[in-house]
Design a protein around this motif. Structure first.
Motif, PDB file in Angstrom:
ATOM      1  N   THR B  52       0.856  -1.184   0.000  1.00  0.00           N
ATOM      2  CA  THR B  52       0.000   0.000   0.000  1.00  0.00           C
ATOM      3  C   THR B  52       0.895   1.237   0.000  1.00  0.00           C
ATOM      4  O   THR B  52       2.048   1.190   0.424  1.00  0.00           O
ATOM      5  N   GLU B  54       0.441   5.937  -0.305  1.00  0.00           N
ATOM      6  CA  GLU B  54      -0.392   7.092  -0.650  1.00  0.00           C
ATOM      7  C   GLU B  54      -0.200   7.323  -2.139  1.00  0.00           C
ATOM      8  O   GLU B  54       0.881   7.733  -2.570  1.00  0.00           O
ATOM      9  N   GLU B  56      -0.049   9.158  -4.886  1.00  0.00           N
ATOM     10  CA  GLU B  56       0.036  10.498  -5.499  1.00  0.00           C
ATOM     11  C   GLU B  56       1.347  10.504  -6.281  1.00  0.00           C
ATOM     12  O   GLU B  56       2.268   9.732  -5.955  1.00  0.00           O
ATOM     13  N   GLY B  58       4.104  12.100  -6.505  1.00  0.00           N
ATOM     14  CA  GLY B  58       5.391  12.182  -5.813  1.00  0.00           C
ATOM     15  C   GLY B  58       5.784  10.843  -5.200  1.00  0.00           C
ATOM     16  O   GLY B  58       6.885  10.337  -5.421  1.00  0.00           O
ATOM     17  N   ALA B  59       4.891  10.243  -4.437  1.00  0.00           N
ATOM     18  CA  ALA B  59       5.207   8.977  -3.771  1.00  0.00           C
ATOM     19  C   ALA B  59       5.429   7.861  -4.792  1.00  0.00           C
ATOM     20  O   ALA B  59       6.274   6.978  -4.581  1.00  0.00           O
ATOM     21  N   ASP B  62       8.875   8.342  -6.047  1.00  0.00           N
ATOM     22  CA  ASP B  62       9.820   7.938  -4.995  1.00  0.00           C
ATOM     23  C   ASP B  62       9.946   6.422  -4.915  1.00  0.00           C
ATOM     24  O   ASP B  62      11.041   5.889  -4.704  1.00  0.00           O
ATOM     25  N   LEU B  63       8.824   5.730  -5.064  1.00  0.00           N
ATOM     26  CA  LEU B  63       8.822   4.274  -4.967  1.00  0.00           C
ATOM     27  C   LEU B  63       9.712   3.671  -6.057  1.00  0.00           C
ATOM     28  O   LEU B  63      10.514   2.765  -5.794  1.00  0.00           O
ATOM     29  N   ILE B  66      13.303   4.320  -5.021  1.00  0.00           N
ATOM     30  CA  ILE B  66      13.721   3.466  -3.904  1.00  0.00           C
ATOM     31  C   ILE B  66      14.124   2.084  -4.400  1.00  0.00           C
ATOM     32  O   ILE B  66      15.181   1.551  -4.027  1.00  0.00           O
ATOM     33  N   TRP B 115      -5.385   7.997   3.406  1.00  0.00           N
ATOM     34  CA  TRP B 115      -4.391   8.282   2.380  1.00  0.00           C
ATOM     35  C   TRP B 115      -3.647   7.021   1.967  1.00  0.00           C
ATOM     36  O   TRP B 115      -2.470   7.048   1.663  1.00  0.00           O
ATOM     37  N   GLN B 116      -4.326   5.907   1.988  1.00  0.00           N
ATOM     38  CA  GLN B 116      -3.674   4.616   1.751  1.00  0.00           C
ATOM     39  C   GLN B 116      -4.386   3.865   0.626  1.00  0.00           C
ATOM     40  O   GLN B 116      -5.561   3.548   0.734  1.00  0.00           O
TER      41      GLN B 116
ATOM     42  N   SER C  46      -0.368   4.931   5.788  1.00  0.00           N
ATOM     43  CA  SER C  46       0.660   4.758   4.753  1.00  0.00           C
ATOM     44  C   SER C  46       2.043   5.187   5.238  1.00  0.00           C
ATOM     45  O   SER C  46       2.974   5.312   4.451  1.00  0.00           O
ATOM     46  N   ILE C  71      16.689   3.431   3.544  1.00  0.00           N
ATOM     47  CA  ILE C  71      15.837   4.530   3.073  1.00  0.00           C
ATOM     48  C   ILE C  71      16.053   5.732   3.997  1.00  0.00           C
ATOM     49  O   ILE C  71      15.291   5.955   4.936  1.00  0.00           O
ATOM     50  N   ARG C  75      17.099  12.266   2.405  1.00  0.00           N
ATOM     51  CA  ARG C  75      17.191  12.308   0.946  1.00  0.00           C
ATOM     52  C   ARG C  75      16.120  13.218   0.355  1.00  0.00           C
ATOM     53  O   ARG C  75      15.168  13.609   1.035  1.00  0.00           O
ATOM     54  N   TYR C  77      12.929  13.588  -1.637  1.00  0.00           N
ATOM     55  CA  TYR C  77      11.777  12.783  -2.044  1.00  0.00           C
ATOM     56  C   TYR C  77      10.794  13.666  -2.801  1.00  0.00           C
ATOM     57  O   TYR C  77      10.513  14.803  -2.373  1.00  0.00           O
ATOM     58  N   ALA C  78      10.303  13.166  -3.905  1.00  0.00           N
ATOM     59  CA  ALA C  78       9.322  13.924  -4.689  1.00  0.00           C
ATOM     60  C   ALA C  78       8.076  14.202  -3.857  1.00  0.00           C
ATOM     61  O   ALA C  78       7.451  15.256  -3.985  1.00  0.00           O
ATOM     62  N   HIS C  79       7.731  13.252  -2.977  1.00  0.00           N
ATOM     63  CA  HIS C  79       6.576  13.459  -2.092  1.00  0.00           C
ATOM     64  C   HIS C  79       6.763  14.722  -1.243  1.00  0.00           C
ATOM     65  O   HIS C  79       5.819  15.508  -1.065  1.00  0.00           O
ATOM     66  N   ASN C  80       7.983  14.916  -0.737  1.00  0.00           N
ATOM     67  CA  ASN C  80       8.254  16.111   0.079  1.00  0.00           C
ATOM     68  C   ASN C  80       8.169  17.392  -0.734  1.00  0.00           C
ATOM     69  O   ASN C  80       7.609  18.401  -0.278  1.00  0.00           O
ATOM     70  N   THR C  82       6.423  17.979  -3.314  1.00  0.00           N
ATOM     71  CA  THR C  82       5.032  18.281  -3.682  1.00  0.00           C
ATOM     72  C   THR C  82       4.233  18.768  -2.483  1.00  0.00           C
ATOM     73  O   THR C  82       3.468  19.713  -2.561  1.00  0.00           O
ATOM     74  N   TRP C  83       4.356  18.072  -1.357  1.00  0.00           N
ATOM     75  CA  TRP C  83       3.452  18.297  -0.232  1.00  0.00           C
ATOM     76  C   TRP C  83       4.116  19.050   0.914  1.00  0.00           C
ATOM     77  O   TRP C  83       3.434  19.461   1.854  1.00  0.00           O
ATOM     78  N   GLY C  88       8.372  11.917   3.303  1.00  0.00           N
ATOM     79  CA  GLY C  88       8.504  11.054   2.118  1.00  0.00           C
ATOM     80  C   GLY C  88       9.192   9.733   2.435  1.00  0.00           C
ATOM     81  O   GLY C  88       8.757   8.667   1.992  1.00  0.00           O
ATOM     82  N   HIS C  91       6.873   7.240   4.136  1.00  0.00           N
ATOM     83  CA  HIS C  91       6.004   6.520   3.198  1.00  0.00           C
ATOM     84  C   HIS C  91       6.744   5.356   2.548  1.00  0.00           C
ATOM     85  O   HIS C  91       6.208   4.252   2.405  1.00  0.00           O
ATOM     86  N   MET C  92       7.983   5.594   2.143  1.00  0.00           N
ATOM     87  CA  MET C  92       8.741   4.553   1.454  1.00  0.00           C
ATOM     88  C   MET C  92       9.049   3.375   2.379  1.00  0.00           C
ATOM     89  O   MET C  92       8.959   2.214   1.992  1.00  0.00           O
TER      90      MET C  92
END
Lengths: 139, 139, 139
Positions: B52, B54, B56, B58-59, B62-63, B66, B115-116, C46, C71, C75, C77-80, C82-83, C88, C91-92
Motif C-alpha cells: 500500500t 499514498e 500520489e 510524488g510517492a 519515490d517508490l 527506492i 491516504w492509503q 501509509s 531509506i 534524501r 523525495y518527490a513526495h516532500n 510536492t506536499w 517522504g 512513506h517509502m
C-alpha cells in the motif's frame, strides 16, 4: 468452516539458505480436504522468513547476494554486542522480509504462477532444525 | 462460510509500474456479498508484488527510485547470465516486496487509511498482461 | 464461522518507533472466543508497518539503523517537494515493510517463536495516535 493446521519440518544450512517448500505446502492443502480457501505459512522464528521466487540456481544465488548487499552480516549490530551471538544481521533480514505468507487456493490448487515457488529462507548463521506452521482455512 | 474468488486483469507498462487497484478490490468485496472478513490479493507472478502507498505522483516516483536504489536493474544477476532474459532485478524486487496482501474489511468496507491505496507493482522489463487473484472470506 | 474485529490504540513517538504489540494481539485472540484460526493485524496508515522481531533493545536499535541505511530520511523525495510535509521517507519505509501481518493461532495461542514478538513500526516524523485493526477468523 474447516480449519486445518499442519507443519513442515526442515533441516536447513542457515546462512540465507533458500529452500523450496512448494510441494510440502501443496501436499498439506490436498490433505486438508478443503476445496477453496487460503493457506497461511508462518515462521515461528525471528531469524527466517518467507517469500516466493522463481526457484532456479541463478535467482537463488541472486537472492543471497541481494540480502548481503542490503543487510551485510559483518556490520556492527547492537544485538551482537549485547548477546554475543553474531546473528544480528539474520534478525534484520528476517524482519525486513517478514514471517508470513498467505496464498489463495482454488479446487485444491495453489494460485501460484508457472515460474513461482514458495521459499523459506533461513538467515541464521548455523544449520537449524525448523518447523513451519501451515494453516488452511476455507470450505 | 462464504468464500469468493475473483480476478483483476491489468495491462501494465512493466519497469516498476505502480498501479492503484483499490477500486477493483473494493468492487470485488462488495460483489462478494460477504459483510465482514479478509480479502487476500495475490500475484501469481515472480516479477511483481503488492503493497500500500499514498497514491500520489510524488510517492509513486519515490517508490520507483527506492527500488532502483536498493536493487538496481543494471547490476550483474546470475539469473540473467543463465537465462539471458534481463529481468533478474525484477525477480529480486518482487521477492523482497512479496506477492500477497491481506486486508480486513468490515461492513463491506476495506479498513484502509484515508491516504492509503492498494498498489500492484510490475517490476518486469516489458509491458505485461496480468491477472491478480482476489479472495474474500468471511461471513 | 466466527469473525471478530478489534482494534489496538497506540500513542507512538514516530521516527521509526518500534512498539511490541504481542500482548494486545494475544488478548484480542483470547477475547474473541475463537479457538483456532488466523489473526490479521493491519495498519490503516501509509507511514507505518508491521513485522516480527526479537524485541530486545539491541535488535530494536538495529532495526532503526537498518531502515535509516536503506531509506534515509534526509534524501530528496518527490513526495516532500510536492506536499512539503517532510515524511517522504516514512512513506517509502512503510511501503517496503508492508501494512499487514497474518499469524495462525491454535488453542487460543499465537504460533509465535519463543524469541519472536509482533511489532508495529511508526515511521512518521512526529508522535501519532494510531489505531490498528485486528481481525480474528476461525472456529
Amino acid at each position: 468452516m474447516p480449519i486445518k493446521t499442519g507443519t513442515i519440518a526442515l533441516n536447513t544450512q542457515g546462512n540465507t539458505d533458500v529452500i523450496d517448500i512448494t510441494r510440502e505446502v501443496e501436499r498439506l492443502v490436498i490433505e486438508s480436504g478443503i476445496k477453496s480457501g487460503t493457506v497461511t505459512v508462518f515462521c515461528p522464528s525471528s531469524t527466517s522468513g518467507l517469500t516466493t521466487v522463481e526457484y532456479e540456481p541463478g535467482a537463488v544465488t541472486d537472492l543471497k547476494g541481494i540480502f548481503e548487499g542490503l543487510i551485510p552480516m559483518k556490520r556492527d549490530y547492537a544485538h551482537n554486542s549485547t548477546w554475543g551471538d553474531g546473528n544480528g544481521g539474520s534478525h534484520m533480514r528476517a524482519s525486513l522480509l517478514g514471517p508470513s505468507l498467505t496464498i489463495p487456493f482454488v479446487e485444491k490448487t495453489l494460485t501460484l504462477g508457472t515460474w513461482q515457488q514458495v521459499v523459506y529462507i533461513d538467515f541464521d548463521i548455523r544449520p537449524r532444525q525448523r518447523e513451519l506452521i501451515v494453516q488452511m482455512m476455507g470450505d
